[in-house]
Design a protein around this motif. Structure first.
Motif, PDB file in Angstrom:
ATOM      1  N   GLY A   1       2.099   9.476   2.026  1.00 58.00           N
ATOM      2  CA  GLY A   1       1.524   8.210   2.454  1.00 58.00           C
ATOM      3  C   GLY A   1       1.660   7.122   1.406  1.00 58.00           C
ATOM      4  O   GLY A   1       1.899   5.953   1.735  1.00 58.00           O
ATOM      5  N   GLY A   2       1.515   7.491   0.133  1.00 58.93           N
ATOM      6  CA  GLY A   2       1.688   6.499  -0.929  1.00 58.93           C
ATOM      7  C   GLY A   2       3.107   5.964  -0.978  1.00 58.93           C
ATOM      8  O   GLY A   2       3.321   4.756  -1.159  1.00 58.93           O
ATOM      9  N   CYS A   3       4.090   6.837  -0.819  1.00 57.46           N
ATOM     10  CA  CYS A   3       5.482   6.386  -0.812  1.00 57.46           C
ATOM     11  C   CYS A   3       5.766   5.519   0.406  1.00 57.46           C
ATOM     12  O   CYS A   3       6.506   4.521   0.317  1.00 57.46           O
ATOM     13  CB  CYS A   3       6.421   7.592  -0.831  1.00 57.46           C
ATOM     14  N   GLU A   4       5.191   5.866   1.555  1.00 61.62           N
ATOM     15  CA  GLU A   4       5.370   5.036   2.753  1.00 61.62           C
ATOM     16  C   GLU A   4       4.744   3.659   2.549  1.00 61.62           C
ATOM     17  O   GLU A   4       5.294   2.646   3.000  1.00 61.62           O
ATOM     18  CB  GLU A   4       4.746   5.733   3.958  1.00 61.62           C
ATOM     19  N   ARG A   5       3.610   3.618   1.868  1.00 60.23           N
ATOM     20  CA  ARG A   5       2.976   2.322   1.595  1.00 60.23           C
ATOM     21  C   ARG A   5       3.874   1.447   0.733  1.00 60.23           C
ATOM     22  O   ARG A   5       4.035   0.245   1.007  1.00 60.23           O
ATOM     23  CB  ARG A   5       1.627   2.539   0.905  1.00 60.23           C
ATOM     24  N   ILE A   6       4.476   2.035  -0.298  1.00 59.10           N
ATOM     25  CA  ILE A   6       5.373   1.262  -1.163  1.00 59.10           C
ATOM     26  C   ILE A   6       6.595   0.796  -0.382  1.00 59.10           C
ATOM     27  O   ILE A   6       7.034  -0.359  -0.507  1.00 59.10           O
ATOM     28  CB  ILE A   6       5.787   2.120  -2.372  1.00 59.10           C
TER      29      ILE A   6
ATOM     30  N   ARG B   1       5.568  -0.654  -8.987  1.00 60.11           N
ATOM     31  CA  ARG B   1       5.930   0.021  -7.744  1.00 60.11           C
ATOM     32  C   ARG B   1       6.890   1.175  -8.030  1.00 60.11           C
ATOM     33  O   ARG B   1       6.748   2.272  -7.464  1.00 60.11           O
ATOM     34  CB  ARG B   1       6.572  -0.976  -6.783  1.00 60.11           C
TER      35      ARG B   1
ATOM     36  N   ASN C   1       6.942   0.285   2.829  1.00 60.55           N
ATOM     37  CA  ASN C   1       6.667  -0.613   3.951  1.00 60.55           C
ATOM     38  C   ASN C   1       5.935  -1.886   3.556  1.00 60.55           C
ATOM     39  O   ASN C   1       5.682  -2.735   4.416  1.00 60.55           O
ATOM     40  CB  ASN C   1       5.848   0.124   5.018  1.00 60.55           C
ATOM     41  N   THR C   2       5.587  -2.030   2.270  1.00 61.13           N
ATOM     42  CA  THR C   2       4.861  -3.222   1.825  1.00 61.13           C
ATOM     43  C   THR C   2       5.567  -3.840   0.625  1.00 61.13           C
ATOM     44  O   THR C   2       5.207  -3.575  -0.529  1.00 61.13           O
ATOM     45  CB  THR C   2       3.405  -2.872   1.457  1.00 61.13           C
TER      46      THR C   2
ATOM     47  N   GLU D   1      12.192  -1.960  -4.554  1.00 63.05           N
ATOM     48  CA  GLU D   1      12.306  -0.948  -3.514  1.00 63.05           C
ATOM     49  C   GLU D   1      12.897   0.302  -4.164  1.00 63.05           C
ATOM     50  O   GLU D   1      14.110   0.511  -4.141  1.00 63.05           O
ATOM     51  CB  GLU D   1      13.181  -1.448  -2.376  1.00 63.05           C
TER      52      GLU D   1
ATOM     53  N   GLU E   1       4.907   4.010  -9.851  1.00 63.02           N
ATOM     54  CA  GLU E   1       3.978   4.661  -8.940  1.00 63.02           C
ATOM     55  C   GLU E   1       4.725   5.597  -7.996  1.00 63.02           C
ATOM     56  O   GLU E   1       4.262   6.714  -7.713  1.00 63.02           O
ATOM     57  CB  GLU E   1       3.196   3.621  -8.140  1.00 63.02           C
TER      58      GLU E   1
END
Length: 312
Positions: free
Chosen positions: A205-210, A87, A212-213, A269, A90
């Motif tokens: 969007g990829g950073c938001e996915r990391i 994470r 928020n998940t 995180e 990425e």
């Protein structure tokens, strides 16, 4: 004389000498796990003094079960570390995309537009995109650090936007559309620039996915319970063979397990403000300096590595 900014949250510094690495505190996670370490050391001393007895009952443990448990725990801990580091790395690659695409878009706007097009607002808007992306991921005010980068009407919308970076991307796309419609930008180049804007949107969007998940909470619970149970029972299995050296051995083993668990929890995180998280302020400062140089401006001084890395 203007001084170079210093980063006070995450660690940005040169690699210290190997001797300094033995004693460095900042970034070593020792302050975070110090209370656990002291508890395990005191427990080990108590077990040695009691000769492995608990309430006058001898706890008959040997090192054999701990060897089996240690292998299983190490495998599980390695999986947790790998998942967290994936994470982290990425996220770093997504920010690399932001840097590359921002430079590409700036170069296209400055060199391939026709007529007397002022590309400066567009380039400054790319810097603003990086700043709002950092602010959103870290929960900061949306307009922090955006002074002079966006038109007033856009900045007013950014202050109240829930997804400020997407709003900045919308404005950048409108700038490209307006120049294309005015004949200052060829349709082919406009389409190419839209592809770069899409890449910025994908990175966001990829950073938001990391962010928020997170990893399933069960991983943390199982690893935490297993590590603490292992380290608290380990003195009973070693006291008969290592004697007064038991606290030293247990302290070393527990430091390894506790520190790796804390590290995996920290980099899970990567957009936070802990010492081992991504240095987003330094990355945004690099983007800012790079694009301002393309504009012919004197970039702000580069963030300086922490100079107090020795024994800090």
């Amino acid at each position: 004389m203007r001084c170079a900014p210093r980063l006070s949250v995450v660690i940005v510094r040169p690699r210290p000498h190997w001797i300094h690495l033995l004693f460095v505190r900042r970034g070593s996670l020792l302050p975070r796990i110090l209370s656990q370490q002291l508890f395990v050391l005191l427990l080990s001393c108590a077990v040695v003094l009691a000769h492995g007895q608990l309430f006058h009952v001898k706890v008959t443990l040997t090192s054999a079960p701990f060897s089996l448990m240690g292998v299983a725990l190490a495998i599980f801990l390695g999986f947790r570390i790998n998942a967290s580091y994936d994470r982290y790395w990425e996220a770093r690659k997504f920010w690399g995309v932001v840097l590359v695409e921002a430079r590409n878009l700036s170069r296209h706007a400055l060199t391939l537009t026709r007529g007397d097009v002022d590309a400066r607002p567009f380039v400054l808007g790319l810097i603003a995109f990086a700043g709002t992306m950092r602010n959103q991921l870290r929960g900061r005010p949306r307009d922090e650090g955006l002074d002079g980068l966006l038109p007033d009407e856009v900045l007013a919308r950014v202050r109240t936007a829930r997804f400020a970076p997407a709003l900045v991307l919308l404005w950048l796309g409108q700038w490209v559309r307006d120049r294309r419609e005015a004949g200052c930008l060829s349709p082919m180049l406009a389409q190419h620039m839209e592809g770069s804007l899409d890449a910025l949107s994908a990175a966001l969007g990829g950073c938001e996915r990391i962010a928020n998940t997170p990893l399933p909470f069960t991983y943390t619970v199982i690893l935490h319970r297993s590590s603490y149970t292992y380290c608290m029972l380990l003195p009973f299995g070693l006291v008969d063979t290592t004697g007064w050296m038991t606290p030293l051995v247990v302290g070393f083993v527990s430091y390894t397990f506790f520190a790796l668990e804390a590290l995996s929890d920290e980099i899970e995180e990567p957009f936070g403000t802990m010492t081992n998280d991504l240095a987003l302020d330094a990355i945004v400062a690099s983007i800012d300096a790079s694009l301002r140089e393309l504009l012919g401006d004197t970039p702000p001084p580069a963030p300086q590595p922490d100079g107090d890395f020795v024994l800090n």
